[in-house]
Design a protein around this motif. Structure first.
Motif, PDB file in Angstrom:
ATOM      1  N   CYS A  25      -6.993  -4.206  -5.781  1.00 41.48           N
ATOM      2  CA  CYS A  25      -6.593  -5.562  -5.292  1.00 41.48           C
ATOM      3  C   CYS A  25      -5.877  -5.651  -4.373  1.00 41.48           C
ATOM      4  CB  CYS A  25      -5.750  -6.222  -6.642  1.00 41.48           C
ATOM      5  SG  CYS A  25      -6.921  -5.680  -8.152  1.00 41.48           S
ATOM      6  N   VAL A  26      -6.205  -7.091  -3.698  1.00 40.26           N
ATOM      7  CA  VAL A  26      -5.423  -7.194  -1.951  1.00 40.26           C
ATOM      8  C   VAL A  26      -4.676  -9.034  -2.562  1.00 40.26           C
ATOM      9  CG1 VAL A  26      -6.325  -7.700  -0.091  1.00 40.26           C
ATOM     10  CG2 VAL A  26      -7.336  -6.702  -0.938  1.00 40.26           C
ATOM     11  N   ASP A  27      -3.798  -8.221  -2.205  1.00 46.12           N
ATOM     12  CA  ASP A  27      -1.884  -9.324  -2.048  1.00 46.12           C
ATOM     13  C   ASP A  27      -1.815 -10.247  -3.606  1.00 46.12           C
ATOM     14  OD1 ASP A  27      -2.201  -9.094   0.444  1.00 46.12           O
ATOM     15  OD2 ASP A  27      -4.110 -11.235   0.746  1.00 46.12           O
ATOM     16  N   ASN A  28      -2.455  -9.397  -4.119  1.00 48.50           N
ATOM     17  CA  ASN A  28      -2.126 -10.079  -5.780  1.00 48.50           C
ATOM     18  C   ASN A  28      -2.296  -9.232  -7.169  1.00 48.50           C
ATOM     19  OD1 ASN A  28      -0.936 -11.967  -7.549  1.00 48.50           O
ATOM     20  ND2 ASN A  28      -2.872 -13.264  -7.846  1.00 48.50           N
ATOM     21  N   PRO A  29      -1.669  -8.437  -6.542  1.00 52.47           N
ATOM     22  CA  PRO A  29      -1.775  -6.928  -7.949  1.00 52.47           C
ATOM     23  C   PRO A  29      -2.156  -7.228  -9.064  1.00 52.47           C
ATOM     24  CG  PRO A  29      -0.292  -5.782  -6.585  1.00 52.47           C
ATOM     25  CD  PRO A  29      -0.462  -7.245  -6.104  1.00 52.47           C
ATOM     26  N   TRP A  30      -1.122  -8.237  -9.415  1.00 54.98           N
ATOM     27  CA  TRP A  30      -0.486  -8.352 -10.898  1.00 54.98           C
ATOM     28  C   TRP A  30      -1.792  -9.440 -11.525  1.00 54.98           C
ATOM     29  CZ3 TRP A  30       2.754  -9.227  -6.370  1.00 54.98           C
ATOM     30  CH2 TRP A  30       2.590 -10.421  -6.258  1.00 54.98           C
ATOM     31  N   GLY A  31      -2.918  -9.337 -11.309  1.00 53.55           N
ATOM     32  CA  GLY A  31      -3.300 -11.177 -11.290  1.00 53.55           C
ATOM     33  C   GLY A  31      -4.417 -10.360 -12.417  1.00 53.55           C
ATOM     34  N   ILE A  32      -5.343 -10.907 -13.208  1.00 51.08           N
ATOM     35  CA  ILE A  32      -5.520 -11.019 -13.991  1.00 51.08           C
ATOM     36  C   ILE A  32      -7.087  -9.517 -14.018  1.00 51.08           C
ATOM     37  CG2 ILE A  32      -7.611 -11.040 -16.275  1.00 51.08           C
ATOM     38  CD1 ILE A  32      -6.921 -14.003 -16.049  1.00 51.08           C
ATOM     39  N   GLY A  33      -6.772  -8.236 -14.275  1.00 50.92           N
ATOM     40  CA  GLY A  33      -7.861  -7.347 -14.063  1.00 50.92           C
ATOM     41  C   GLY A  33      -7.135  -6.312 -13.059  1.00 50.92           C
ATOM     42  N   CYS A  34      -6.021  -6.653 -12.615  1.00 54.04           N
ATOM     43  CA  CYS A  34      -5.808  -5.912 -11.400  1.00 54.04           C
ATOM     44  C   CYS A  34      -4.336  -5.170 -11.331  1.00 54.04           C
ATOM     45  CB  CYS A  34      -5.946  -6.917 -10.049  1.00 54.04           C
ATOM     46  SG  CYS A  34      -6.858  -7.813  -9.744  1.00 54.04           S
ATOM     47  N   HIS A  35      -4.155  -4.340 -10.738  1.00 50.00           N
ATOM     48  CA  HIS A  35      -3.352  -3.250 -10.778  1.00 50.00           C
ATOM     49  C   HIS A  35      -2.551  -2.791  -9.469  1.00 50.00           C
ATOM     50  CE1 HIS A  35      -6.253   0.005 -11.569  1.00 50.00           C
ATOM     51  NE2 HIS A  35      -6.985  -0.974 -12.428  1.00 50.00           N
ATOM     52  N   ASP A  36      -2.231  -1.558  -9.433  1.00 47.50           N
ATOM     53  CA  ASP A  36      -2.148  -0.973  -8.240  1.00 47.50           C
ATOM     54  C   ASP A  36      -2.859   0.174  -8.863  1.00 47.50           C
ATOM     55  OD1 ASP A  36      -0.149  -2.634  -7.505  1.00 47.50           O
ATOM     56  OD2 ASP A  36       1.473  -1.534  -7.728  1.00 47.50           O
ATOM     57  N   GLU A  37      -2.398   0.850  -7.425  1.00 47.54           N
ATOM     58  CA  GLU A  37      -3.122   2.412  -7.606  1.00 47.54           C
ATOM     59  C   GLU A  37      -2.281   3.252  -8.571  1.00 47.54           C
ATOM     60  OE1 GLU A  37      -4.214   3.389  -3.521  1.00 47.54           O
ATOM     61  OE2 GLU A  37      -6.355   2.198  -3.478  1.00 47.54           O
ATOM     62  N   HIS A  38      -2.483   4.062  -8.640  1.00 43.22           N
ATOM     63  CA  HIS A  38      -2.132   4.839  -9.978  1.00 43.22           C
ATOM     64  C   HIS A  38      -1.978   6.007  -8.793  1.00 43.22           C
ATOM     65  CE1 HIS A  38      -2.125   2.588 -13.537  1.00 43.22           C
ATOM     66  NE2 HIS A  38      -3.086   2.495 -13.494  1.00 43.22           N
ATOM     67  N   GLY A  39      -2.898   6.484  -7.803  1.00 39.23           N
ATOM     68  CA  GLY A  39      -2.546   7.990  -6.947  1.00 39.23           C
ATOM     69  C   GLY A  39      -1.180   7.594  -6.199  1.00 39.23           C
ATOM     70  N   ASN A  40      -1.468   9.019  -5.778  1.00 43.92           N
ATOM     71  CA  ASN A  40       0.278   8.781  -4.627  1.00 43.92           C
ATOM     72  C   ASN A  40      -0.412   8.252  -3.220  1.00 43.92           C
ATOM     73  OD1 ASN A  40       2.529   9.403  -3.528  1.00 43.92           O
ATOM     74  ND2 ASN A  40       3.061  11.753  -3.663  1.00 43.92           N
ATOM     75  N   LEU A  41       0.297   7.862  -2.204  1.00 43.29           N
ATOM     76  CA  LEU A  41       0.012   7.130  -1.732  1.00 43.29           C
ATOM     77  C   LEU A  41      -0.170   8.217  -0.337  1.00 43.29           C
ATOM     78  CD1 LEU A  41       0.783   3.450  -1.033  1.00 43.29           C
ATOM     79  CD2 LEU A  41      -1.079   4.235  -1.691  1.00 43.29           C
ATOM     80  N   ALA A  42       0.755   8.716  -0.941  1.00 45.43           N
ATOM     81  CA  ALA A  42       1.539  10.023   0.597  1.00 45.43           C
ATOM     82  C   ALA A  42       0.358  11.695  -0.160  1.00 45.43           C
ATOM     83  CB  ALA A  42       3.215  10.060   0.271  1.00 45.43           C
ATOM     84  N   TYR A  43      -0.059  11.581  -0.920  1.00 47.66           N
ATOM     85  CA  TYR A  43       0.169  13.146  -1.087  1.00 47.66           C
ATOM     86  C   TYR A  43      -1.409  12.631   0.167  1.00 47.66           C
ATOM     87  CZ  TYR A  43      -3.642  16.605  -3.402  1.00 47.66           C
ATOM     88  OH  TYR A  43      -3.990  17.775  -3.329  1.00 47.66           O
ATOM     89  N   GLY A  44      -1.068  14.635   0.442  1.00 45.72           N
ATOM     90  CA  GLY A  44      -1.622  15.483   1.482  1.00 45.72           C
ATOM     91  C   GLY A  44      -2.065  14.376   2.448  1.00 45.72           C
ATOM     92  N   LYS A  45      -0.617  13.318   2.872  1.00 46.52           N
ATOM     93  CA  LYS A  45      -0.788  12.516   4.296  1.00 46.52           C
ATOM     94  C   LYS A  45       0.288  13.527   5.326  1.00 46.52           C
ATOM     95  CE  LYS A  45      -3.096   9.598   2.984  1.00 46.52           C
ATOM     96  NZ  LYS A  45      -2.918   8.328   3.169  1.00 46.52           N
ATOM     97  N   PRO A  46       0.276  13.344   6.365  1.00 46.13           N
ATOM     98  CA  PRO A  46       1.019  14.307   7.420  1.00 46.13           C
ATOM     99  C   PRO A  46       3.018  13.672   7.285  1.00 46.13           C
ATOM    100  CG  PRO A  46      -0.524  13.356   9.147  1.00 46.13           C
ATOM    101  CD  PRO A  46      -0.757  12.626   7.220  1.00 46.13           C
ATOM    102  N   ALA A  47       3.604  15.162   7.117  1.00 48.06           N
ATOM    103  CA  ALA A  47       5.298  15.055   7.000  1.00 48.06           C
ATOM    104  C   ALA A  47       5.490  16.244   7.518  1.00 48.06           C
ATOM    105  CB  ALA A  47       5.336  15.336   5.648  1.00 48.06           C
ATOM    106  N   SER A  48       6.609  15.610   8.343  1.00 49.95           N
ATOM    107  CA  SER A  48       7.807  16.008   8.832  1.00 49.95           C
ATOM    108  C   SER A  48       9.234  16.275   8.485  1.00 49.95           C
ATOM    109  CB  SER A  48       7.285  15.640   9.904  1.00 49.95           C
ATOM    110  OG  SER A  48       7.787  14.822  10.549  1.00 49.95           O
ATOM    111  N   GLN A  49       9.620  16.798   9.359  1.00 48.70           N
ATOM    112  CA  GLN A  49      11.286  17.148   9.124  1.00 48.70           C
ATOM    113  C   GLN A  49      12.030  17.389  10.154  1.00 48.70           C
ATOM    114  OE1 GLN A  49      11.254  19.272   5.130  1.00 48.70           O
ATOM    115  NE2 GLN A  49      11.132  21.308   6.466  1.00 48.70           N
ATOM    116  N   SER A  50      13.456  16.913   9.944  1.00 39.28           N
ATOM    117  CA  SER A  50      14.718  17.718  11.331  1.00 39.28           C
ATOM    118  C   SER A  50      14.424  18.780  11.630  1.00 39.28           C
ATOM    119  CB  SER A  50      15.694  16.570  10.835  1.00 39.28           C
ATOM    120  OG  SER A  50      16.182  17.366   9.544  1.00 39.28           O
ATOM    121  N   ASN A  51      14.577  19.173  10.426  1.00 42.80           N
ATOM    122  CA  ASN A  51      14.399  21.167  11.277  1.00 42.80           C
ATOM    123  C   ASN A  51      13.702  22.031   9.695  1.00 42.80           C
ATOM    124  OD1 ASN A  51      16.779  21.506  10.112  1.00 42.80           O
ATOM    125  ND2 ASN A  51      17.585  20.144  11.679  1.00 42.80           N
TER     126      ASN A  51
END
Length: 291
Positions: A62-88
């Motif tokens: 859902c968009v902008d109001n995920p707590w409405g009737i029948g709506c919920h946040d995605e249960h997946g990890n938004l960061a999964y498999g995305k580009p990651a980096s660190q200081s070293n």
């Protein structure tokens, strides 16, 4: 005669069922759904896809109001498999392998050393992930290799760019259970980058970073024709709808008008849309006058 009555009863039941179904499910293009299919009691579904109240779900999210009737946040990890980096990145001579930043977004929650990231013992170490687009972030969970809670020298930073680490959340504000930190982001933050930062002379180790929320909806203004009252410093109006979310002006993704009475900017969407959300991303460095 009996067959005719059977068909008639079937037709009556089908008409009643169809009527109830149409009352409970918005047709494609309405852009929202709910018991009464309006923007007050219902919630928006992504780009107006067909939705089914009886199933209690929206397509994808859902968009902008995920707590409405029948709506919920995605249960997946938004960061999964995305580009990651660190200081070293530290290296294990025993196992002959690198403790790379991608180990924190590989979907493996194991706290074994070989499954966790690790930096060198240096000042201000950090780890960051690029969600590759705007997301409404409502919760971040950080799984640590040790079953202890970190001190206040560890911070969570949620931003639209990685130019600096300000307005961060201290780990003391997170719920911690056996080395698992859960940050409840309230109100939610619209951002693209999630960063874990340690101040002082520290080694940063992470086994998994889980970002909860939902991806931001499709931008109908992207790539369309834009205009503004005037242009200076090469701040063309099209920069505001180029799909880039960086807030640093020198990266050439922000507009700029002259110091003018009642300045304006506008975009032609090319056709009619039901607009349910407009988000403005301002410059992130110090500027004089309006933004």
């Amino acid at each position: 005669m009996a067959a005719l009555l059977t068909n008639f009863y079937f037709l009556v039941v089908w008409v009643i069922f169809s009527t109830v179904y149409l009352c409970m499910c918005c047709t494609e293009g309405d852009g929202h759904f709910g018991w009464q299919c309006d923007t007050v009691t219902g919630c928006f579904c992504k780009q107006g896809q067909r939705c089914q109240q009886t199933l209690g779900t929206c397509p994808e999210h859902c968009v902008d109001n995920p707590w409405g009737i029948g709506c919920h946040d995605e249960h997946g990890n938004l960061a999964y498999g995305k580009p990651a980096s660190q200081s070293n990145t530290n290296f294990s001579y025993t196992d002959d392998e690198w403790f790379s930043a991608t180990l924190a977004v590989d979907g493996n929650n194991s706290t074994a050393d070989s499954n966790c990231t690790r930096t060198h013992h240096q000042p201000n170490t950090y780890w960051t992930v690029d969600l590759e687009g705007l997301s409404v972030i409502r919760e971040v969970t950080v799984i640590k290799p040790a079953a202890i809670c970190p001190q206040n020298n560890e911070k969570l930073c949620i931003k639209n760019d990685t130019s600096n680490h300000v307005n961060c959340i201290s780990s003391t504000n997170a719920q911690c259970f056996g080395g698992v930190l859960r940050y409840n982001i309230s109100p939610p933050i619209l951002a693209r980058h999630v960063t874990i930062l340690k101040t002082g002379q520290q080694t940063l180790r992470l086994c998994e970073v889980i970002v909860r929320g939902y991806t931001y909806p499709y931008n109908v203004a992207f790539g369309k024709r834009a205009e503004q009252i005037n242009v200076i410093n090469e701040g063309d109006p099209g920069r505001a709808i180029d799909g880039k979310t960086t807030a640093y002006y020198l990266l050439e993704s922000c507009t700029h008008t002259n110091d003018t009475l009642d300045p304006w900017w506008e975009v032609d969407l090319g056709q009619q849309y039901v607009v349910y959300s407009v988000t403005l991303l301002n410059r992130d460095e110090n500027v004089h006058g309006g933004e």
